[in-house]
Scaffold this motif. Structure first.
Motif, PDB file in Angstrom:
ATOM      1  N   ALA A 263      38.183  66.607  -9.697  1.00  0.00           N
ATOM      2  CA  ALA A 263      36.744  66.853  -9.567  1.00  0.00           C
ATOM      3  C   ALA A 263      36.131  67.081 -10.935  1.00  0.00           C
ATOM      4  CB  ALA A 263      36.482  68.065  -8.669  1.00  0.00           C
ATOM      5  N   ALA A 264      34.813  66.872 -10.999  1.00  0.00           N
ATOM      6  CA  ALA A 264      34.040  67.157 -12.204  1.00  0.00           C
ATOM      7  C   ALA A 264      32.759  67.857 -11.789  1.00  0.00           C
ATOM      8  CB  ALA A 264      33.716  65.870 -12.965  1.00  0.00           C
ATOM      9  N   GLY A 265      32.360  68.875 -12.552  1.00  0.00           N
ATOM     10  CA  GLY A 265      31.129  69.591 -12.241  1.00  0.00           C
ATOM     11  C   GLY A 265      30.524  70.195 -13.493  1.00  0.00           C
ATOM     12  N   PHE A 266      29.355  70.811 -13.330  1.00  0.00           N
ATOM     13  CA  PHE A 266      28.687  71.419 -14.484  1.00  0.00           C
ATOM     14  C   PHE A 266      27.936  72.659 -14.051  1.00  0.00           C
ATOM     15  CE2 PHE A 266      26.060  67.972 -12.805  1.00  0.00           C
ATOM     16  CZ  PHE A 266      24.861  68.614 -12.523  1.00  0.00           C
ATOM     17  N   GLY A 267      27.682  73.545 -15.023  1.00  0.00           N
ATOM     18  CA  GLY A 267      26.991  74.798 -14.779  1.00  0.00           C
ATOM     19  C   GLY A 267      25.511  74.610 -14.522  1.00  0.00           C
ATOM     20  N   PRO A 268      24.815  75.702 -14.158  1.00  0.00           N
ATOM     21  CA  PRO A 268      23.425  75.620 -13.708  1.00  0.00           C
ATOM     22  C   PRO A 268      22.466  74.907 -14.656  1.00  0.00           C
ATOM     23  CG  PRO A 268      24.317  77.778 -13.223  1.00  0.00           C
ATOM     24  CD  PRO A 268      25.348  77.054 -14.044  1.00  0.00           C
ATOM     25  N   GLN A 269      22.635  75.052 -15.945  1.00  0.00           N
ATOM     26  CA  GLN A 269      21.744  74.370 -16.894  1.00  0.00           C
ATOM     27  C   GLN A 269      22.354  73.073 -17.427  1.00  0.00           C
ATOM     28  OE1 GLN A 269      22.087  77.988 -17.281  1.00  0.00           O
ATOM     29  NE2 GLN A 269      20.328  77.931 -15.897  1.00  0.00           N
ATOM     30  N   GLY A 270      23.503  72.684 -16.905  1.00  0.00           N
ATOM     31  CA  GLY A 270      24.147  71.459 -17.360  1.00  0.00           C
ATOM     32  C   GLY A 270      24.761  71.571 -18.736  1.00  0.00           C
ATOM     33  N   HIS A 271      25.006  72.801 -19.210  1.00  0.00           N
ATOM     34  CA  HIS A 271      25.518  73.006 -20.566  1.00  0.00           C
ATOM     35  C   HIS A 271      27.027  73.228 -20.608  1.00  0.00           C
ATOM     36  CE1 HIS A 271      21.246  74.474 -21.788  1.00  0.00           C
ATOM     37  NE2 HIS A 271      21.361  73.155 -21.873  1.00  0.00           N
ATOM     38  N   ARG A 272      27.645  73.380 -19.437  1.00  0.00           N
ATOM     39  CA  ARG A 272      29.093  73.596 -19.392  1.00  0.00           C
ATOM     40  C   ARG A 272      29.696  72.627 -18.382  1.00  0.00           C
ATOM     41  NH1 ARG A 272      31.860  77.697 -21.565  1.00  0.00           N
ATOM     42  NH2 ARG A 272      29.914  78.817 -21.892  1.00  0.00           N
ATOM     43  N   LEU A 273      30.688  71.859 -18.822  1.00  0.00           N
ATOM     44  CA  LEU A 273      31.307  70.847 -17.972  1.00  0.00           C
ATOM     45  C   LEU A 273      32.686  71.330 -17.541  1.00  0.00           C
ATOM     46  CD1 LEU A 273      30.906  67.862 -16.932  1.00  0.00           C
ATOM     47  CD2 LEU A 273      32.306  67.158 -18.883  1.00  0.00           C
ATOM     48  N   TYR A 274      32.981  71.146 -16.240  1.00  0.00           N
ATOM     49  CA  TYR A 274      34.260  71.546 -15.672  1.00  0.00           C
ATOM     50  C   TYR A 274      34.991  70.304 -15.146  1.00  0.00           C
ATOM     51  CZ  TYR A 274      31.952  76.128 -15.518  1.00  0.00           C
ATOM     52  OH  TYR A 274      31.274  77.279 -15.848  1.00  0.00           O
ATOM     53  N   LEU A 275      36.224  70.104 -15.594  1.00  0.00           N
ATOM     54  CA  LEU A 275      37.060  69.011 -15.106  1.00  0.00           C
ATOM     55  C   LEU A 275      38.320  69.620 -14.507  1.00  0.00           C
ATOM     56  CD1 LEU A 275      36.807  66.531 -18.132  1.00  0.00           C
ATOM     57  CD2 LEU A 275      35.354  66.648 -16.093  1.00  0.00           C
ATOM     58  N   LEU A 276      38.642  69.248 -13.278  1.00  0.00           N
ATOM     59  CA  LEU A 276      39.737  69.868 -12.544  1.00  0.00           C
ATOM     60  C   LEU A 276      40.643  68.823 -11.920  1.00  0.00           C
ATOM     61  CD1 LEU A 276      39.548  72.863 -10.127  1.00  0.00           C
ATOM     62  CD2 LEU A 276      40.422  70.695  -9.263  1.00  0.00           C
ATOM     63  N   ALA A 277      41.941  69.066 -11.968  1.00  0.00           N
ATOM     64  CA  ALA A 277      42.919  68.237 -11.269  1.00  0.00           C
ATOM     65  C   ALA A 277      44.004  69.137 -10.704  1.00  0.00           C
ATOM     66  CB  ALA A 277      43.526  67.181 -12.197  1.00  0.00           C
ATOM     67  N   LEU A 278      44.480  68.806  -9.510  1.00  0.00           N
ATOM     68  CA  LEU A 278      45.532  69.576  -8.864  1.00  0.00           C
ATOM     69  C   LEU A 278      46.885  68.941  -9.107  1.00  0.00           C
ATOM     70  CD1 LEU A 278      43.864  70.250  -5.396  1.00  0.00           C
ATOM     71  CD2 LEU A 278      43.718  71.630  -7.479  1.00  0.00           C
ATOM     72  N   ASP A 279      47.917  69.759  -8.965  1.00  0.00           N
ATOM     73  CA  ASP A 279      49.274  69.221  -8.980  1.00  0.00           C
ATOM     74  C   ASP A 279      49.504  68.436  -7.698  1.00  0.00           C
ATOM     75  OD1 ASP A 279      50.062  70.148 -11.412  1.00  0.00           O
ATOM     76  OD2 ASP A 279      51.118  71.910 -10.659  1.00  0.00           O
ATOM     77  N   GLY A 280      50.279  67.354  -7.819  1.00  0.00           N
ATOM     78  CA  GLY A 280      50.559  66.530  -6.652  1.00  0.00           C
ATOM     79  C   GLY A 280      52.027  66.306  -6.410  1.00  0.00           C
ATOM     80  N   SER A 281      52.890  67.119  -7.034  1.00  0.00           N
ATOM     81  CA  SER A 281      54.318  66.939  -6.829  1.00  0.00           C
ATOM     82  C   SER A 281      54.694  67.320  -5.397  1.00  0.00           C
ATOM     83  CB  SER A 281      55.108  67.783  -7.836  1.00  0.00           C
ATOM     84  OG  SER A 281      54.729  69.134  -7.736  1.00  0.00           O
TER      85      SER A 281
ATOM     86  N   THR B 128      45.084  63.054 -12.493  1.00  0.00           N
ATOM     87  CA  THR B 128      45.744  63.261 -13.786  1.00  0.00           C
ATOM     88  C   THR B 128      44.833  64.069 -14.698  1.00  0.00           C
ATOM     89  OG1 THR B 128      46.776  61.070 -13.576  1.00  0.00           O
ATOM     90  CG2 THR B 128      46.905  62.142 -15.724  1.00  0.00           C
ATOM     91  N   LEU B 129      45.382  65.087 -15.333  1.00  0.00           N
ATOM     92  CA  LEU B 129      44.654  65.837 -16.349  1.00  0.00           C
ATOM     93  C   LEU B 129      45.515  65.885 -17.605  1.00  0.00           C
ATOM     94  CD1 LEU B 129      42.541  69.026 -15.991  1.00  0.00           C
ATOM     95  CD2 LEU B 129      44.296  68.914 -17.771  1.00  0.00           C
ATOM     96  N   VAL B 130      44.922  65.480 -18.723  1.00  0.00           N
ATOM     97  CA  VAL B 130      45.644  65.461 -19.995  1.00  0.00           C
ATOM     98  C   VAL B 130      44.918  66.326 -21.012  1.00  0.00           C
ATOM     99  CG1 VAL B 130      46.516  63.125 -19.552  1.00  0.00           C
ATOM    100  CG2 VAL B 130      44.433  63.427 -20.909  1.00  0.00           C
ATOM    101  N   ALA B 131      45.667  66.869 -21.956  1.00  0.00           N
ATOM    102  CA  ALA B 131      45.062  67.681 -23.022  1.00  0.00           C
ATOM    103  C   ALA B 131      46.010  67.744 -24.202  1.00  0.00           C
ATOM    104  CB  ALA B 131      44.762  69.087 -22.511  1.00  0.00           C
ATOM    105  N   ARG B 132      45.439  67.865 -25.397  1.00  0.00           N
ATOM    106  CA  ARG B 132      46.239  68.066 -26.602  1.00  0.00           C
ATOM    107  C   ARG B 132      46.660  69.522 -26.715  1.00  0.00           C
ATOM    108  NH1 ARG B 132      42.995  65.071 -31.562  1.00  0.00           N
ATOM    109  NH2 ARG B 132      42.994  62.947 -30.705  1.00  0.00           N
ATOM    110  N   SER B 133      47.748  69.743 -27.401  1.00  0.00           N
ATOM    111  CA  SER B 133      48.093  71.082 -27.861  1.00  0.00           C
ATOM    112  C   SER B 133      47.437  71.280 -29.220  1.00  0.00           C
ATOM    113  CB  SER B 133      49.612  71.237 -27.984  1.00  0.00           C
ATOM    114  OG  SER B 133      50.230  71.081 -26.711  1.00  0.00           O
ATOM    115  N   PRO B 134      47.066  72.509 -29.574  1.00  0.00           N
ATOM    116  CA  PRO B 134      46.443  72.741 -30.896  1.00  0.00           C
ATOM    117  C   PRO B 134      47.309  72.171 -32.015  1.00  0.00           C
ATOM    118  CG  PRO B 134      46.261  74.699 -29.542  1.00  0.00           C
ATOM    119  CD  PRO B 134      47.143  73.748 -28.778  1.00  0.00           C
ATOM    120  N   GLY B 135      46.689  71.383 -32.894  1.00  0.00           N
ATOM    121  CA  GLY B 135      47.403  70.789 -34.016  1.00  0.00           C
ATOM    122  C   GLY B 135      48.010  69.437 -33.724  1.00  0.00           C
TER     123      GLY B 135
END
Length: 410
Positions: free
Chosen positions: A324-342, A376-383
């Motif tokens: 899912a994807a959503g945003f806060g009341p003023q549209g200034h914060r974006l939320y991206l969510l994915a569940l585990d499917g194992s 699928t949700l992907v992200a970098r580790s710092p660095g």
């Protein structure tokens, strides 16, 4: 008065949010251990303006494990854009698209044409259902409602619904309509499709170099009400380069479309209109996607939450792995969510539970994206300069998809 650290405030917010989800779902909370919790050591800033969190929630079908990205759109370093393989009719893993485009994180996007078993001999295009805009450029338009893939959306929604971010850096829900036509010496032909896997009955669709090399035959299969309806036999295709017709055919073809041209595919009434065009004829095409605002990025998805309230008619029975994807009341914060499917963690959420969870996490509006094996949700580790898959996709590996939502921090 001492203020709690920002990281702790967000952790407490997630705990309270998911606890509310349990209550709304009618699940008892009187247990020896908390029904909902952040997973220790699995949260924090991954790039300026972008955070990653892991959580678990006890919902109606059991304990569900989730992964959340939160992007601050007021941060001048942060931007959002479409992840793609470079063309509409192709698929790649989200991690590969994110690394190729330099995204620090992302999720998969809209539902897509994944199976053409109902049309023997017709190649599945892999193209997404809804509209898409990448870096301000219209990538594709929406297929007719009856041609969609995925679960039945709530009443009043459309395949033209999108979540997007404007040039003003504000996220919003919108509904994008194709506007376009082909001007010829004999008149104007309206466009009913742009780089989409299904053209409306009686219409004409345009295919640019953004479509890719995949066959366009699927465009004339099905009807506006039924995806499994037979392929039309009344079709015509016109190839154009430098504003002149260079070739015509009675059937849609395949292969790359020239960057200095386009291909028109018509069915029924649209085919009859195209048959008047002969090689050498001069014509011009214009096309665009119009909505309520000017969007720099957009991806298709059906709304489940709007203005702080879940939409009516949401499925509260069928649980599945969700994105899912959503945003806060003023549209200034974006939320991206994915569940585990194992397999061992495949309890999932119903659509109604998903809407409730997104609201409690802070979203004012949200859309459901492709789920199941696509989640699928992907992200970098710092660095790090490469992303890693943070959730557990169904089947144990990433499913190639046609598009995703990328977060960038530069």
């Amino acid at each position: 008065m001492r203020h709690r650290p920002r990281r702790l405030r967000l952790a407490l917010a997630v705990l309270a949010a998911c606890g509310a989800l349990v209550a709304e779902a009618g699940v008892g909370t009187a247990q020896a251990s908390p029904a909902v919790s952040l997973r220790a050591g699995a949260q924090g800033v991954i790039a300026p303006g972008v955070r990653y969190e892991e959580f678990s929630v006890h919902a109606s079908h059991g304990t569900v494990y989730g992964h959340l990205l939160v992007a601050d759109l007021t941060n001048r370093h942060v931007s959002v854009d479409l992840l793609t393989p470079g063309v509409v009719a192709a698929r790649e893993p989200v991690s590969r698209m994110a690394d190729a485009q330099g995204a620090v994180a992302g999720v998969n996007g809209d539902f897509f044409d994944i199976d053409e078993a109902q049309h023997p001999g017709v190649v599945s295009t892999g193209a997404a259902v809804g509209p898409a805009i990448a870096d301000g450029v219209p990538f594709k338009a929406a297929v007719p409602y009856g041609q969609r893939f995925g679960p039945a959306p709530p009443p009043g929604t459309s395949t033209r619904d999108v979540i997007g971010v404007g040039y003003d850096r504000v996220a919003r829900l919108d509904r994008l309509t194709l506007t376009g036509s082909v001007s010829t010496s004999g008149g104007t032909i309206p466009l009913r499709g742009l780089n989409q896997y299904a053209v409306p009955v009686g219409g004409v669709g345009a295919y640019t170099s953004l479509w890719g090399r995949t066959s366009r035959e699927r465009a004339v299969c099905g009807s506006d009400q039924l995806r499994s309806a037979p392929c039309s036999r009344d079709t015509y295709e016109v190839t154009v380069r430098r504003d002149r017709v260079t070739a015509v055919s009675n059937r849609p073809g395949a292969g790359a479309v020239s960057r200095d041209g386009f291909v028109l595919v018509g069915r029924e009434g649209g085919a009859r209109a195209l048959r008047r065009l002969r090689p050498g004829a001069q014509l011009r095409m214009s096309s665009g996607l119009s909505g309520d605002g000017s969007l720099r990025f957009a991806v298709g998805g059906f709304p489940v939450l709007r203005g702080g309230a879940p939409l009516g008619g949401l499925d509260g029975v069928t649980a599945a792995t969700r994105t899912a994807a959503g945003f806060g009341p003023q549209g200034h914060r974006l939320y991206l969510l994915a569940l585990d499917g194992s397999a061992e963690r495949g309890a999932g959420l119903t659509i109604a539970e998903l809407a409730s969870l997104m609201r409690q996490l802070g979203a004012d509006s949200a859309v459901d994206l492709d789920g199941g094996g696509s989640s699928t949700l992907v992200a970098r580790s710092p660095g790090s300069h490469r992303v890693t898959v943070r959730n557990h996709p169904s089947g144990g590996a990433e499913r190639p998809v046609p598009e995703g939502i990328g977060l960038f921090s530069r």
